[in-house]
Enzyme design. Sequence first.
Site, PDB file in Angstrom:
ATOM      1  N   CYS A  22       0.832  -1.193   0.000  1.00 23.00           N
ATOM      2  CA  CYS A  22       0.000   0.000   0.000  1.00 23.00           C
ATOM      3  C   CYS A  22       0.868   1.243   0.000  1.00 23.00           C
ATOM      4  CB  CYS A  22      -0.929   0.006   1.213  1.00 23.00           C
ATOM      5  SG  CYS A  22      -0.027   0.063   2.746  1.00 23.00           S
ATOM      6  N   THR A  52      -9.311  18.311  12.036  1.00 19.27           N
ATOM      7  CA  THR A  52     -10.264  17.293  11.601  1.00 19.27           C
ATOM      8  C   THR A  52      -9.620  16.227  10.713  1.00 19.27           C
ATOM      9  OG1 THR A  52     -10.887  18.815   9.814  1.00 19.27           O
ATOM     10  CG2 THR A  52     -12.318  18.750  11.752  1.00 19.27           C
ATOM     11  N   ASP A  55      -8.488  16.064   4.092  1.00 21.88           N
ATOM     12  CA  ASP A  55      -7.604  15.631   3.012  1.00 21.88           C
ATOM     13  C   ASP A  55      -6.529  16.646   2.647  1.00 21.88           C
ATOM     14  OD1 ASP A  55      -8.865  13.055   2.110  1.00 21.88           O
ATOM     15  OD2 ASP A  55     -10.597  14.379   2.052  1.00 21.88           O
ATOM     16  N   ASP A  72       1.745  14.427  -1.179  1.00 22.12           N
ATOM     17  CA  ASP A  72       1.637  12.975  -1.032  1.00 22.12           C
ATOM     18  C   ASP A  72       2.717  12.308  -1.867  1.00 22.12           C
ATOM     19  OD1 ASP A  72       0.481  10.495  -0.287  1.00 22.12           O
ATOM     20  OD2 ASP A  72      -1.474  11.449  -0.290  1.00 22.12           O
ATOM     21  N   ASP A  95      -6.441  14.624  -3.382  1.00 21.19           N
ATOM     22  CA  ASP A  95      -6.802  15.342  -2.153  1.00 21.19           C
ATOM     23  C   ASP A  95      -7.341  16.748  -2.443  1.00 21.19           C
ATOM     24  OD1 ASP A  95      -6.493  13.456  -0.100  1.00 21.19           O
ATOM     25  OD2 ASP A  95      -4.323  13.703  -0.094  1.00 21.19           O
ATOM     26  N   GLY A 143      10.325  21.049  -8.290  1.00 25.24           N
ATOM     27  CA  GLY A 143      10.302  19.970  -7.314  1.00 25.24           C
ATOM     28  C   GLY A 143      11.646  19.789  -6.653  1.00 25.24           C
ATOM     29  N   ASP A 231     -11.541  11.277   0.290  1.00 27.69           N
ATOM     30  CA  ASP A 231     -11.164  10.233  -0.667  1.00 27.69           C
ATOM     31  C   ASP A 231     -10.630   9.022   0.093  1.00 27.69           C
ATOM     32  OD1 ASP A 231      -8.757  11.434   0.064  1.00 27.69           O
ATOM     33  OD2 ASP A 231      -7.920  11.428  -1.969  1.00 27.69           O
TER      34      ASP A 231
HETATM   35 CO    CO Z   1      -7.275  12.099   1.170  1.00 34.50          CO
HETATM   36 CO    CO Z   2      -3.019  12.149   1.387  1.00 35.05          CO
END
Ligand code: CO
Ligand code: CO
Length: 353
Positions: A22, A52, A55, A72, A95, A143, A231
């Site tokens: 994963c 909270t 995302d 991410d 996200d 980047g 998501d």
């Molecule tokens: Co998310």
């Molecule tokens: Co994420």
Amino acid sequence: MKLWSKNSKNIKLTSLSHGSGCGCKMTRKDLSIVLSHLPPVADPNIIIGTATADDAAVYKIDDKRAIVQTVDFFTPIVDDPYAYGQISAANSISDIYAMGGRPLFALSIIAFPINTIPASILGEIVRGGVDKAKEAGIEIIGGHSIDDPEPKYGLTVTGVVELDKVVRNDMAEAGDALILTKPLGAGIISKAIKENKASEDDIKEVIKVMSFLNKGASEAMVESGIKAATDITGFGLLGHLYGMLKASGVGAKLKLSSIPTIKSVWNYAKKGHIPGGTKNNLEYVKGKIIWGDSITDETKYILADAQTSGGLLISCPKEKKERLIALLSKANSLAVSEIGEVVEDKENRIWIS
Ligand code: CO
Ligand code: CO
């Protein structure tokens, strides 16, 4: 250990990642340690911060709009470098979509063993990311990269959202229908890929699911006036649903027969290709789930399966459901499944039958 020959196209990228199928996300517990060391947000322009576990961060820039910001990245989950780049980019941009935002541009984050793996492999990863970003209508404009024995790739994505259209994870209300826009099973199949047990057809199918953008689903959601969604990624359907229920102060009832799954996942689950992250997810939500009779272990794992680049889970008021479902279908959403409903429950439990 030699993992490839110089001209071989068949580098087993997933063998370079220690993660278990994963992309090796941390557990919610690990994450809460990180969050606990961040001071509470003070800037009044921060509309959504850490409280909270939503995302993406949302920062108000004027009376009408806010910036949506996310980052991410993860280790290889498939061996095809181009597909890995596509999947990681789709996941990073997701996200923004989960917040009802429109992505504007992205920067890349790259870790790669540049002295031991041909640079052409890195080139393919980046090309996959660029193509996916293009499909989302954005460009990657910079980047940072480092030399690292374990490849990692992802994006920071900046988006924009109108203040009255922010879709949060803490606005689900009792009576809402729960709509899921992609089938489950990517984590378990990725684990089988890592263990050389997945068939070519099944690999193709899961790549298609994971690299599919949540763009259309997000636009359908915003056009329908939805207020709550998230998501489905590393914590699985149950983990992310629980996150939304907890933030919203409600519970949920799920109907097992309506939950979409990638067909081949059942076979791999039965054969025991369960990622560590999936097991952790199930363990984490255990006390909140009320299982119906004769629900198998495979089913439980699939519901908790750590997804990479999963679908949107939308909490939809009943009166908006018809329109949302019509728009999702028009957007060729991979699934348009009403999987259950939000119910009143202060303990945020999930009933599954
Ligand atoms: Co998310
Ligand atoms: Co994420």
